[in-house]
Motif scaffolding. Sequence first.
Motif, PDB file in Angstrom:
ATOM      1  N   SER A 215       0.813  -1.224   0.000  1.00 58.00           N
ATOM      2  CA  SER A 215       0.000   0.000   0.000  1.00 58.00           C
ATOM      3  C   SER A 215       0.843   1.269   0.000  1.00 58.00           C
ATOM      4  CB  SER A 215      -0.904   0.033   1.235  1.00 58.00           C
ATOM      5  OG  SER A 215      -1.744  -1.070   1.273  1.00 58.00           O
ATOM      6  N   TYR A 216       2.121   1.154   0.320  1.00 55.83           N
ATOM      7  CA  TYR A 216       2.924   2.341   0.610  1.00 55.83           C
ATOM      8  C   TYR A 216       4.047   2.609  -0.381  1.00 55.83           C
ATOM      9  CZ  TYR A 216       0.237   1.971   4.837  1.00 55.83           C
ATOM     10  OH  TYR A 216      -0.818   1.896   5.704  1.00 55.83           O
ATOM     11  N   LEU A 217       4.229   1.706  -1.349  1.00 58.57           N
ATOM     12  CA  LEU A 217       5.322   1.874  -2.309  1.00 58.57           C
ATOM     13  C   LEU A 217       5.180   3.168  -3.100  1.00 58.57           C
ATOM     14  CD1 LEU A 217       5.651  -1.794  -3.655  1.00 58.57           C
ATOM     15  CD2 LEU A 217       7.167  -0.624  -2.045  1.00 58.57           C
ATOM     16  N   GLU A 218       3.954   3.426  -3.616  1.00 58.36           N
ATOM     17  CA  GLU A 218       3.772   4.611  -4.460  1.00 58.36           C
ATOM     18  C   GLU A 218       3.913   5.914  -3.672  1.00 58.36           C
ATOM     19  OE1 GLU A 218      -0.912   4.934  -5.216  1.00 58.36           O
ATOM     20  OE2 GLU A 218      -0.228   2.898  -4.860  1.00 58.36           O
ATOM     21  N   LEU A 219       3.735   5.840  -2.351  1.00 62.51           N
ATOM     22  CA  LEU A 219       3.883   7.034  -1.501  1.00 62.51           C
ATOM     23  C   LEU A 219       5.321   7.193  -0.999  1.00 62.51           C
ATOM     24  CD1 LEU A 219       0.672   6.558   0.692  1.00 62.51           C
ATOM     25  CD2 LEU A 219       0.930   8.049  -1.292  1.00 62.51           C
ATOM     26  N   GLU A 220       6.167   6.247  -1.400  1.00 65.54           N
ATOM     27  CA  GLU A 220       7.569   6.224  -0.956  1.00 65.54           C
ATOM     28  C   GLU A 220       7.671   6.130   0.569  1.00 65.54           C
ATOM     29  OE1 GLU A 220       9.613   9.467  -2.841  1.00 65.54           O
ATOM     30  OE2 GLU A 220       9.356   8.611  -4.831  1.00 65.54           O
ATOM     31  N   MET A 221       6.706   5.430   1.163  1.00 64.50           N
ATOM     32  CA  MET A 221       6.720   5.178   2.611  1.00 64.50           C
ATOM     33  C   MET A 221       7.166   3.745   2.898  1.00 64.50           C
ATOM     34  SD  MET A 221       3.138   7.173   3.398  1.00 64.50           S
ATOM     35  CE  MET A 221       2.883   6.757   5.121  1.00 64.50           C
ATOM     36  N   ALA A 222       7.524   3.024   1.829  1.00 63.83           N
ATOM     37  CA  ALA A 222       8.018   1.653   1.972  1.00 63.83           C
ATOM     38  C   ALA A 222       8.939   1.366   0.792  1.00 63.83           C
ATOM     39  CB  ALA A 222       6.862   0.661   1.980  1.00 63.83           C
ATOM     40  N   ASP A 223       9.715   0.331   0.943  1.00 63.38           N
ATOM     41  CA  ASP A 223      10.671  -0.075  -0.085  1.00 63.38           C
ATOM     42  C   ASP A 223      10.266  -1.447  -0.634  1.00 63.38           C
ATOM     43  OD1 ASP A 223      13.504  -1.440  -0.815  1.00 63.38           O
ATOM     44  OD2 ASP A 223      13.593   0.742  -1.028  1.00 63.38           O
ATOM     45  N   LYS A 224      10.549  -1.685  -1.907  1.00 61.90           N
ATOM     46  CA  LYS A 224      10.193  -2.975  -2.529  1.00 61.90           C
ATOM     47  C   LYS A 224      10.769  -4.170  -1.762  1.00 61.90           C
ATOM     48  CE  LYS A 224       9.270  -1.733  -7.313  1.00 61.90           C
ATOM     49  NZ  LYS A 224       9.900  -1.376  -8.570  1.00 61.90           N
ATOM     50  N   THR A 225      11.919  -3.960  -1.141  1.00 66.14           N
ATOM     51  CA  THR A 225      12.567  -5.057  -0.404  1.00 66.14           C
ATOM     52  C   THR A 225      11.762  -5.463   0.828  1.00 66.14           C
ATOM     53  OG1 THR A 225      13.860  -3.489   0.901  1.00 66.14           O
ATOM     54  CG2 THR A 225      14.871  -4.308  -1.121  1.00 66.14           C
ATOM     55  N   GLU A 226      10.753  -4.636   1.206  1.00 62.77           N
ATOM     56  CA  GLU A 226       9.977  -4.905   2.419  1.00 62.77           C
ATOM     57  C   GLU A 226       8.719  -5.731   2.166  1.00 62.77           C
ATOM     58  OE1 GLU A 226      10.367  -1.591   5.602  1.00 62.77           O
ATOM     59  OE2 GLU A 226      10.034  -0.544   3.712  1.00 62.77           O
ATOM     60  N   SER A 227       8.576  -6.277   0.967  1.00 62.46           N
ATOM     61  CA  SER A 227       7.368  -7.048   0.675  1.00 62.46           C
ATOM     62  C   SER A 227       7.353  -8.372   1.423  1.00 62.46           C
ATOM     63  CB  SER A 227       7.250  -7.316  -0.826  1.00 62.46           C
ATOM     64  OG  SER A 227       6.151  -8.181  -1.048  1.00 62.46           O
ATOM     65  N   VAL A 228       6.315  -8.569   2.198  1.00 60.84           N
ATOM     66  CA  VAL A 228       6.164  -9.822   2.959  1.00 60.84           C
ATOM     67  C   VAL A 228       5.880 -11.006   2.021  1.00 60.84           C
ATOM     68  CG1 VAL A 228       3.666  -9.628   3.389  1.00 60.84           C
ATOM     69  CG2 VAL A 228       5.130 -10.755   5.064  1.00 60.84           C
ATOM     70  N   LEU A 229       5.422 -10.686   0.801  1.00 62.52           N
ATOM     71  CA  LEU A 229       5.072 -11.752  -0.147  1.00 62.52           C
ATOM     72  C   LEU A 229       6.299 -12.518  -0.634  1.00 62.52           C
ATOM     73  CD1 LEU A 229       2.363  -9.903  -2.296  1.00 62.52           C
ATOM     74  CD2 LEU A 229       2.106 -11.138  -0.138  1.00 62.52           C
TER      75      LEU A 229
END
Length: 317
Positions: A215-229
């Motif tokens: 939910s937060y990638l596009e807001l730059e509040m998270a990084d792709k490396t943080e995907s739990v999937l």
Amino acid sequence: MKNIPEVGFGFWKVDKATCADTTYEAIKAGYRHLDCASDYGNEKEVGEGIKRAINEGLCTREELWVTSKLWNTFHAPEHVSLALEKSLSDLQLSYLDLYLIHFPIAQKFVPIETRYPPEWFYDPDAATPTMELAPVPLYKTWEAMESLVDSDKVKQIGVCNYNTGLLNDLMSYARIKPAMLQIESHPYLTQERLIRLAKDYGLAVTAFSPLGALSYLELEMADKTESVLQQSVVKAAAEAHGKTPAQVVLRWGIQRGNAIIPKTSKVERMKENLSLFDFTLSDSEMQAISALNINRRFNDPGHFCEAAFNRFHPIYD
């Protein structure tokens, strides 16, 4: 009192241009729990989608569970019903199933005629715009929320983004007890103590951002490396059950006894996110996914208020 459907459709960040169609498609796909908010800026479009779905006989109003949320600038008791009436008007509804205090943050009132939704800045056109607070205690806001239940325009009331201290405090003075606690929760932020406390008090729990970083990638509040999937325990469970990693994480959410509100604009993904009831994760799979917890909060006013709205305002320790 009817029960909240376990899988809802979240409208945060759903584009206004496509929102009416997205709402209609979500209802057509089988969603009966719609999670809205004044602050999402798209309630009018959600209302259009609901109206179309009801007019075409896809569902009745009684079959839908519609949640909305009181924005921070409407916390003063005299503004609570004003905010509700605006949401009801936009959604074209005569009542809400659930109305939540969006954040335990009272901000300076912005009239609807001036700007709606008011968002976080008091005056975005100021030389140095900032988020401005209002001296409104939460118990005053809650009293006004209770009066909405008395008027029958809201079936149940609750809170979002409360911590354990605020929840204990609320339960000490609430005449009408909260029915729901809505919080960020996913395998990186399991919130076990808060959820246990809520349930001890008899509150249901809804987890927003149930897939975490997505939910937060596009807001730059998270990084792709943080995907739990991408986690091996999630992938292994997905393979074992013939499901996608996202379905496994969502199933983990409802199997904990919570409602969840994933969001997508793709119809095939809408159906995938609903298809969670033909498999069960084992105790060891549940425990392995819960063990991914690192208390990683993506939606944290303690970070984003200062970064985006020029005011340091943490609400979590």
